[in-house]
Scaffold this motif. Sequence first.
Motif, PDB file in Angstrom:
ATOM      1  N   LYS A   4       0.791  -1.232   0.000  1.00 50.31           N
ATOM      2  CA  LYS A   4       0.000   0.000   0.000  1.00 50.31           C
ATOM      3  C   LYS A   4       0.823   1.281   0.000  1.00 50.31           C
ATOM      4  O   LYS A   4       0.353   2.320  -0.454  1.00 50.31           O
ATOM      5  CB  LYS A   4      -0.929   0.005   1.225  1.00 50.31           C
ATOM      6  CG  LYS A   4      -1.940  -1.138   1.248  1.00 50.31           C
ATOM      7  CD  LYS A   4      -2.802  -1.065   2.498  1.00 50.31           C
ATOM      8  CE  LYS A   4      -3.880  -2.126   2.496  1.00 50.31           C
ATOM      9  NZ  LYS A   4      -3.333  -3.494   2.539  1.00 50.31           N
ATOM     10  N   ASP A  35      -8.482   9.916 -13.087  1.00 49.92           N
ATOM     11  CA  ASP A  35      -8.934  10.242 -11.737  1.00 49.92           C
ATOM     12  C   ASP A  35      -9.732   9.042 -11.225  1.00 49.92           C
ATOM     13  O   ASP A  35      -9.844   8.019 -11.896  1.00 49.92           O
ATOM     14  CB  ASP A  35      -9.758  11.530 -11.709  1.00 49.92           C
ATOM     15  CG  ASP A  35     -11.001  11.467 -12.597  1.00 49.92           C
ATOM     16  OD1 ASP A  35     -11.408  10.354 -13.009  1.00 49.92           O
ATOM     17  OD2 ASP A  35     -11.579  12.538 -12.882  1.00 49.92           O
ATOM     18  N   ASP A  36     -10.299   9.164 -10.044  1.00 47.19           N
ATOM     19  CA  ASP A  36     -10.957   8.012  -9.435  1.00 47.19           C
ATOM     20  C   ASP A  36     -12.128   7.516 -10.276  1.00 47.19           C
ATOM     21  O   ASP A  36     -12.277   6.303 -10.498  1.00 47.19           O
ATOM     22  CB  ASP A  36     -11.437   8.355  -8.025  1.00 47.19           C
ATOM     23  CG  ASP A  36     -11.967   7.142  -7.290  1.00 47.19           C
ATOM     24  OD1 ASP A  36     -11.167   6.223  -7.015  1.00 47.19           O
ATOM     25  OD2 ASP A  36     -13.179   7.089  -7.008  1.00 47.19           O
ATOM     26  N   ASN A  65      -5.355   5.285  -6.606  1.00 44.25           N
ATOM     27  CA  ASN A  65      -4.092   5.818  -6.104  1.00 44.25           C
ATOM     28  C   ASN A  65      -2.949   4.822  -6.241  1.00 44.25           C
ATOM     29  O   ASN A  65      -1.842   5.163  -6.683  1.00 44.25           O
ATOM     30  CB  ASN A  65      -4.254   6.234  -4.643  1.00 44.25           C
ATOM     31  CG  ASN A  65      -5.169   7.431  -4.477  1.00 44.25           C
ATOM     32  OD1 ASN A  65      -5.470   8.134  -5.444  1.00 44.25           O
ATOM     33  ND2 ASN A  65      -5.635   7.676  -3.259  1.00 44.25           N
ATOM     34  N   ARG A  66      -3.188   3.574  -5.853  1.00 47.63           N
ATOM     35  CA  ARG A  66      -2.135   2.567  -5.959  1.00 47.63           C
ATOM     36  C   ARG A  66      -1.781   2.308  -7.422  1.00 47.63           C
ATOM     37  O   ARG A  66      -0.618   2.115  -7.773  1.00 47.63           O
ATOM     38  CB  ARG A  66      -2.580   1.276  -5.269  1.00 47.63           C
ATOM     39  CG  ARG A  66      -1.439   0.472  -4.678  1.00 47.63           C
ATOM     40  CD  ARG A  66      -1.923  -0.797  -4.003  1.00 47.63           C
ATOM     41  NE  ARG A  66      -2.955  -0.541  -3.008  1.00 47.63           N
ATOM     42  CZ  ARG A  66      -3.575  -1.492  -2.315  1.00 47.63           C
ATOM     43  NH1 ARG A  66      -3.267  -2.763  -2.527  1.00 47.63           N
ATOM     44  NH2 ARG A  66      -4.498  -1.190  -1.422  1.00 47.63           N
ATOM     45  N   ARG A  98       0.230   5.234  -8.748  1.00 46.83           N
ATOM     46  CA  ARG A  98       1.590   5.110  -8.176  1.00 46.83           C
ATOM     47  C   ARG A  98       2.432   4.185  -9.036  1.00 46.83           C
ATOM     48  O   ARG A  98       3.581   4.501  -9.378  1.00 46.83           O
ATOM     49  CB  ARG A  98       1.484   4.561  -6.749  1.00 46.83           C
ATOM     50  CG  ARG A  98       2.824   4.217  -6.099  1.00 46.83           C
ATOM     51  CD  ARG A  98       2.671   3.168  -5.003  1.00 46.83           C
ATOM     52  NE  ARG A  98       2.217   1.879  -5.529  1.00 46.83           N
ATOM     53  CZ  ARG A  98       1.950   0.819  -4.771  1.00 46.83           C
ATOM     54  NH1 ARG A  98       2.085   0.885  -3.455  1.00 46.83           N
ATOM     55  NH2 ARG A  98       1.547  -0.315  -5.322  1.00 46.83           N
ATOM     56  N   ASP A 101      -0.567  15.791  -6.343  1.00 41.84           N
ATOM     57  CA  ASP A 101      -1.724  14.942  -6.057  1.00 41.84           C
ATOM     58  C   ASP A 101      -2.050  14.943  -4.571  1.00 41.84           C
ATOM     59  O   ASP A 101      -1.154  15.040  -3.713  1.00 41.84           O
ATOM     60  CB  ASP A 101      -1.450  13.519  -6.525  1.00 41.84           C
ATOM     61  CG  ASP A 101      -2.715  12.689  -6.616  1.00 41.84           C
ATOM     62  OD1 ASP A 101      -3.388  12.752  -7.666  1.00 41.84           O
ATOM     63  OD2 ASP A 101      -3.034  11.974  -5.636  1.00 41.84           O
ATOM     64  N   ALA A 102      -3.343  14.803  -4.267  1.00 38.61           N
ATOM     65  CA  ALA A 102      -3.784  14.818  -2.872  1.00 38.61           C
ATOM     66  C   ALA A 102      -3.278  13.612  -2.094  1.00 38.61           C
ATOM     67  O   ALA A 102      -3.123  13.668  -0.870  1.00 38.61           O
ATOM     68  CB  ALA A 102      -5.311  14.869  -2.809  1.00 38.61           C
ATOM     69  N   ASP A 103      -3.016  12.511  -2.791  1.00 38.03           N
ATOM     70  CA  ASP A 103      -2.504  11.326  -2.110  1.00 38.03           C
ATOM     71  C   ASP A 103      -0.991  11.445  -1.983  1.00 38.03           C
ATOM     72  O   ASP A 103      -0.277  11.570  -2.983  1.00 38.03           O
ATOM     73  CB  ASP A 103      -2.863  10.064  -2.897  1.00 38.03           C
ATOM     74  CG  ASP A 103      -2.402   8.807  -2.188  1.00 38.03           C
ATOM     75  OD1 ASP A 103      -3.116   8.339  -1.298  1.00 38.03           O
ATOM     76  OD2 ASP A 103      -1.303   8.301  -2.513  1.00 38.03           O
ATOM     77  N   VAL A 105       1.356   9.305  -1.358  1.00 35.65           N
ATOM     78  CA  VAL A 105       2.127   8.248  -2.011  1.00 35.65           C
ATOM     79  C   VAL A 105       2.233   8.505  -3.509  1.00 35.65           C
ATOM     80  O   VAL A 105       3.295   8.338  -4.119  1.00 35.65           O
ATOM     81  CB  VAL A 105       1.498   6.865  -1.734  1.00 35.65           C
ATOM     82  CG1 VAL A 105       2.227   5.775  -2.516  1.00 35.65           C
ATOM     83  CG2 VAL A 105       1.542   6.546  -0.242  1.00 35.65           C
ATOM     84  N   VAL A 106       1.139   8.971  -4.110  1.00 40.17           N
ATOM     85  CA  VAL A 106       1.156   9.334  -5.532  1.00 40.17           C
ATOM     86  C   VAL A 106       2.097  10.514  -5.754  1.00 40.17           C
ATOM     87  O   VAL A 106       2.907  10.515  -6.688  1.00 40.17           O
ATOM     88  CB  VAL A 106      -0.264   9.672  -6.025  1.00 40.17           C
ATOM     89  CG1 VAL A 106      -0.225  10.257  -7.436  1.00 40.17           C
ATOM     90  CG2 VAL A 106      -1.145   8.426  -5.996  1.00 40.17           C
TER      91      VAL A 106
END
Length: 365
Positions: A231, A289-290, A308-309, A312, A336-338, A340-341
């Motif tokens: 993750k 996007d999502d 997101n994953r 990434r 990006d808001a995430d 990890v991204v």
Amino acid sequence: MVNHRLDTLKTGLVEEARRLGFAAIGFAPAADDPLRAARLDQWLGDGFHGEMQWMADRADVRRGPQSMWPEARSVIALGMSYAPPHDPLALEGDPEKARISVYAQGRDYHDVLKKALKGLARWLVAECESNGTEVALKVFVDTAPVMEKPLGEAAGLGWQGKHTNLVSRTHGSWLFLGAMYTTLPFAPDEPHSNRCGSCNACQDACPTRAFPEPYRLDARRCISYLTIEHKGPIPEEFRKPMGNRIYGCDDCLAVCPWNKFADQAARHAAFLPREELVEPRLKELLTLDDAAFRAKFSGSPIKRIGRNRFVRNCLIAAGNSGNPALLPQVRMLAGDADPVVAEAAAWALAELGGPRAAEEAADPS
């Protein structure tokens, strides 16, 4: 139930399984196997399961069929072929394309196998009811604490190769596995003998050296694990070896010499690859996007890892591509808001030449 009636039922079960799209079927005892249990304990004890805590949480029932269900007398192991119509390694090093594991290029195998297994279960129950035989059964596809690969070996479908996956003389390394536990004492088939011999092709092909020794996999180093189960940020040591793999990895399977015998005609139609997933373009995937991600991967196993994953993974591939044309998309993801991204985007930017290179790519004049 007398033996001849069980034998007749077994023959009919095999025929019905074929009709439902299963390419392989075999029968094994449901008794727990101390050797399989010991290997599982060692694997978990070494921490090779990584973040897959669900492997450890239900290890007690994963040890064998009767540990889960003491009334079980037989295991029916089944396989559906997803033999690829193209070379899984063909896109290696392509600066514009991404590589998605063969198994994820068609429909979600969980749904396909579960539907077929339930159909087979209904057939078996109806046959038993017609002659007054009591039967109970349970069906499993991947998500339950069931060791499908060693059970498949015990039932004669194939053997667990040095890459730890099941290998079939008829279907190569390309079988989705399911299982049915039943109270019926079917005569077991002969376990399959190991036919890897001195071949080490799968060990040599692994880009991250995920096999500490033959027949043992350290999932923490496996690209399939890293792109699907892991993750957080991809560890630095594995980013370059990932190349352009964005979901799973086929390398150890694809190089197996037994694949040259894979029966293409046995492939289930549901697993034919979607055209847009055979040679997907990184540039397009980086813009998802999502909502777009969910729409694109509806009905695909890829959907379960989330946008997101997935992005990434695409950013790691972009950083490895050496393709400055991807810089505008990568630069957009740096904010990006995430987190990890965003971190993966910053890494990819640095690999591709940084913000100045992005400006030059946007305005080549």
